[in-house]
Enzyme design. Sequence first.
Site, PDB file in Angstrom:
ATOM      1  N   ASP A   8       0.864  -1.185   0.000  1.00  0.00           N
ATOM      2  CA  ASP A   8       0.000   0.000   0.000  1.00  0.00           C
ATOM      3  C   ASP A   8       0.898   1.233   0.000  1.00  0.00           C
ATOM      4  O   ASP A   8       1.663   1.456   0.952  1.00  0.00           O
ATOM      5  CB  ASP A   8      -0.899  -0.026   1.242  1.00  0.00           C
ATOM      6  N   GLU A 104      -2.339   0.257  -4.520  1.00  0.00           N
ATOM      7  CA  GLU A 104      -2.213  -0.928  -3.685  1.00  0.00           C
ATOM      8  C   GLU A 104      -2.452  -2.191  -4.493  1.00  0.00           C
ATOM      9  O   GLU A 104      -3.154  -2.184  -5.500  1.00  0.00           O
ATOM     10  CB  GLU A 104      -3.151  -0.874  -2.479  1.00  0.00           C
TER      11      GLU A 104
END
EC number: 2.7.7.7
Length: 354
Positions: A8, A104
């Site tokens: 992420d 992500e």
Amino acid sequence: MRKIIHIDMDAFYAAVEQRDFPEYRGIPLVVGGPPDSRGVVATASYEARRYGIHSAMPCSRAAKLCPNAVFVSPRFEVYKAVSAEIRAIFRRYTDIIEPLSLDEAYLDVTTDKQGLGSAIDIAKDIKRAIREELQLTASAGVSVNKFVAKIASDIDKPDGLTFIGPSRIETFMERLPVEKFFGVGKVTAAKMNRLQLFTGADLKRLTEAELVRLFGKSGRFYYRIVRGIDDRSVEPHREPKSVAVEDTFSQDIAQVAAMEEELAKIAEKLAGRLQSRKLRGRTITLKVKFADFRLITRSNSLSHYTDASEALVAISCQLLGPVVEQYPMPVRLLGIAVSNFEEPDSASGQLSLF
């Protein structure tokens, strides 16, 4: 046993802006509409987050929380290009990549492509490559399934790396607040709290039948995940379930004719996105947000597939009429979504209603 990494990026859009424009570094930066607009925050730098600013917050609210914040318009083409560079780094380590968004993705590194020895070492190497080559930071979660890896990546942001091994998963899940569970929004979390369910351990005391009775089919997921059971595989060719375009207006729109004009613009943009991705769908959904923030959605499923703007605007305008009759007040947002997509190898369907 699978080895899953969830990567992420840290405040991705804001981080790209701060990388490309040194004058933005170290200051509260908000990527989104102007502070006096009805736009929302796409993302905020960590300096801005200290003031309570977060994604999806109205920009007007963000400006009140931090009057000194600098607002910049998103540069999505740049973010897409950087995202492609990040995924090129991922491909050095695995071919099994499931992007969730521009910033992500899940990586299945069960097969050690570079022979680094462990998923933790792979995650460290990916973070290092992103930092050195792109001057950006990412946080990583490492575990044996997708759910736990995703939760782990959020534990030590920014620039974090958290490993939750098999022996720790059940204890970890028992301590996890219910708000952190996948699919648990504010309404469901409030319901859980009213039932004295605050953590995974509280959920674990209920049988699967009790959870299903209380929360429907999601109850089965809660029953399994609180025990660390998540058999979902990383899907490298994950198809979108829907594609949508929406617009929040600078001033409320009261006239139906003006609403239909806006829907025509939205439909044109949405058709372009569908055609560029070679997608055609059967279900068209209209989204209307009124001046009092009441949100209404209406859908219509066709007998054929379409990617044509004519079909999108025709159906959305048909859906709009009854909605504005039922709720006669100005509109602040309109949107159109298409879902129920055609199978890639299907030759059936028509391009438009006409």
